[in-house]
Design a protein around this motif. Structure first.
Motif, PDB file in Angstrom:
ATOM      1  N   ASP A  68      36.856  31.931  45.895  1.00 58.46           N
ATOM      2  CA  ASP A  68      36.601  33.370  45.752  1.00 58.46           C
ATOM      3  C   ASP A  68      36.094  33.960  47.065  1.00 58.46           C
ATOM      4  OD1 ASP A  68      37.391  33.355  43.130  1.00 58.46           O
ATOM      5  OD2 ASP A  68      35.363  33.434  42.287  1.00 58.46           O
ATOM      6  N   SER A 110      29.226  34.654  54.688  1.00 58.88           N
ATOM      7  CA  SER A 110      29.286  34.383  53.253  1.00 58.88           C
ATOM      8  C   SER A 110      28.403  33.190  52.938  1.00 58.88           C
ATOM      9  CB  SER A 110      30.724  34.122  52.794  1.00 58.88           C
ATOM     10  OG  SER A 110      31.250  32.962  53.415  1.00 58.88           O
ATOM     11  N   GLN A 112      28.224  34.480  46.326  1.00 59.83           N
ATOM     12  CA  GLN A 112      28.353  34.224  44.888  1.00 59.83           C
ATOM     13  C   GLN A 112      27.652  32.906  44.592  1.00 59.83           C
ATOM     14  OE1 GLN A 112      32.341  34.486  43.323  1.00 59.83           O
ATOM     15  NE2 GLN A 112      31.844  33.373  41.465  1.00 59.83           N
ATOM     16  N   CYS A 169      30.441  39.093  39.711  1.00 60.55           N
ATOM     17  CA  CYS A 169      29.868  37.882  40.307  1.00 60.55           C
ATOM     18  C   CYS A 169      29.441  38.083  41.757  1.00 60.55           C
ATOM     19  CB  CYS A 169      30.874  36.731  40.234  1.00 60.55           C
ATOM     20  SG  CYS A 169      31.250  36.185  38.559  1.00 60.55           S
ATOM     21  N   MET A 170      30.004  39.097  42.425  1.00 59.40           N
ATOM     22  CA  MET A 170      29.703  39.333  43.837  1.00 59.40           C
ATOM     23  C   MET A 170      29.067  40.688  44.102  1.00 59.40           C
ATOM     24  SD  MET A 170      33.020  37.920  45.914  1.00 59.40           S
ATOM     25  CE  MET A 170      33.612  36.237  45.755  1.00 59.40           C
ATOM     26  N   VAL A 211      34.188  28.869  43.502  1.00 60.82           N
ATOM     27  CA  VAL A 211      33.421  29.923  44.155  1.00 60.82           C
ATOM     28  C   VAL A 211      33.782  30.019  45.629  1.00 60.82           C
ATOM     29  CG1 VAL A 211      31.098  30.648  44.811  1.00 60.82           C
ATOM     30  CG2 VAL A 211      31.533  29.807  42.503  1.00 60.82           C
ATOM     31  N   ASP A 217      33.592  43.246  41.335  1.00 59.81           N
ATOM     32  CA  ASP A 217      33.507  41.946  40.687  1.00 59.81           C
ATOM     33  C   ASP A 217      32.044  41.662  40.349  1.00 59.81           C
ATOM     34  OD1 ASP A 217      33.319  39.278  40.082  1.00 59.81           O
ATOM     35  OD2 ASP A 217      34.534  38.585  41.755  1.00 59.81           O
ATOM     36  N   ASP A 258      33.685  42.337  47.673  1.00 59.59           N
ATOM     37  CA  ASP A 258      33.865  41.544  46.464  1.00 59.59           C
ATOM     38  C   ASP A 258      35.354  41.522  46.142  1.00 59.59           C
ATOM     39  OD1 ASP A 258      34.491  43.891  44.765  1.00 59.59           O
ATOM     40  OD2 ASP A 258      32.374  44.378  45.016  1.00 59.59           O
ATOM     41  N   PRO A 303      24.153  37.467  45.360  1.00 58.46           N
ATOM     42  CA  PRO A 303      24.618  38.487  46.304  1.00 58.46           C
ATOM     43  C   PRO A 303      23.509  39.323  46.929  1.00 58.46           C
ATOM     44  CG  PRO A 303      26.079  38.395  44.412  1.00 58.46           C
ATOM     45  CD  PRO A 303      24.921  37.491  44.095  1.00 58.46           C
TER      46      PRO A 303
END
Length: 269
Positions: free
Chosen positions: A69, A91, A40, A121-122, A66, A119, A11, A96
């Motif tokens: 990221d 990915s 994500q 989000c991940m 995203v 993070d 992440d 996740p």
């Protein structure tokens, strides 16, 4: 038995680089390939429909952010892997844990952070992961960037989860100079360790056992204390042996180790 493929969740948090470096070192140790993984899901929830500044024209921008990221996570993974040749990146625009679960068949061992140190989000919650992946999960605490595993502490009860964890940890245990099987009396008696000691010795593991009384403290504290006493930097345990919901409601070794163990923990369910 060895680990031929090690997967690490990446992440954008501060702990991702040391965790990836640790996983890369383990890949070298076991001559394994290293798979980096990140996912994500774009959050379109706040995006109204229509050609407005935050509408349809904003959706590609959210998706692109995203993807950026994920690209940054890949760069961090490749930098931490330091030019090793047997690496792979995966990915997806996905949740996740869902993506990790879908990819876990490619791994012998999955390396994660604690979930609250990355993070949001991940990051993947390791408690959810160990329940769903069907693979041993190595949880790396913050500020740990190396795992020697010359001495290993095994939290033992004769349960399916603990037996599975010992089997899954054999690549570490066979390399260790000492494995100590720790049986904690939490008021219901200490578990008999003779069979597991014999099992490990049959696999040429230098295994001994120790029984400790928790003395009213959480069993996790006693296990961590024994690990420190023996200089172990890896704890091996089964995870959620009596149901996760009950353990999270009333406490349990798994929950406590996930929240606060100062050393790496290998868990299986």
């Amino acid at each position: 038995m060895t680990y031929a493929s090690i997967m690490v969740a990446v992440d954008l948090g501060d702990q991702a680089r040391p965790r990836t470096g640790l996983a890369a070192d383990l890949a070298d140790t076991f001559h394994a390939r290293l798979i980096g993984l990140a996912a994500q899901m774009p959050d379109y929830g706040g995006c109204p429909v229509g050609p407005t500044p935050g509408g349809t024209y904003g959706i590609p921008a959210i998706r692109d952010a995203v993807l950026n990221d994920l690209s940054r996570a890949r760069t961090a993974f490749e930098d931490a892997a330091r030019g090793r040749s047997r690496i792979e990146w995966r990915s997806s625009l996905d949740f996740p844990l869902a993506f990790l679960t879908s990819q876990a068949a490619a791994a012998d061992l999955v390396v994660l952070g604690r979930g609250d140190d990355g993070d949001p989000c991940m990051a993947v919650d390791p408690g959810d992961a160990v329940m769903r992946l069907g693979r041993p999960v190595l949880i790396v605490p913050p500020r740990v960037d190396h795992l020697e595993a010359r001495r290993v502490a095994i939290g033992w009860k004769n349960t399916r989860e603990a037996r599975r964890a010992v089997q899954d940890a054999l690549p570490f245990l066979k390399r260790a100079s000492q494995a100590v099987i720790v049986s904690i009396d939490d008021g219901r008696g200490a578990a008999d360790t003779r069979d597991v000691v014999g099992f490990l010795q049959a696999h040429d593991v230098d295994a001994t056992s120790v029984a400790r009384d928790a003395l009213g403290a959480p069993a996790s504290e006693a296990l961590i204390d024994v690990a420190a006493e023996y200089g172990a930097d890896l704890i091996v345990t089964g995870a959620y042996g009596h149901g996760r919901l009950r353990k999270w409601a009333f406490g349990g070794v798994t929950r406590d180790l996930l929240a606060g163990a100062p050393v790496c923990c290998l868990m299986s369910h």
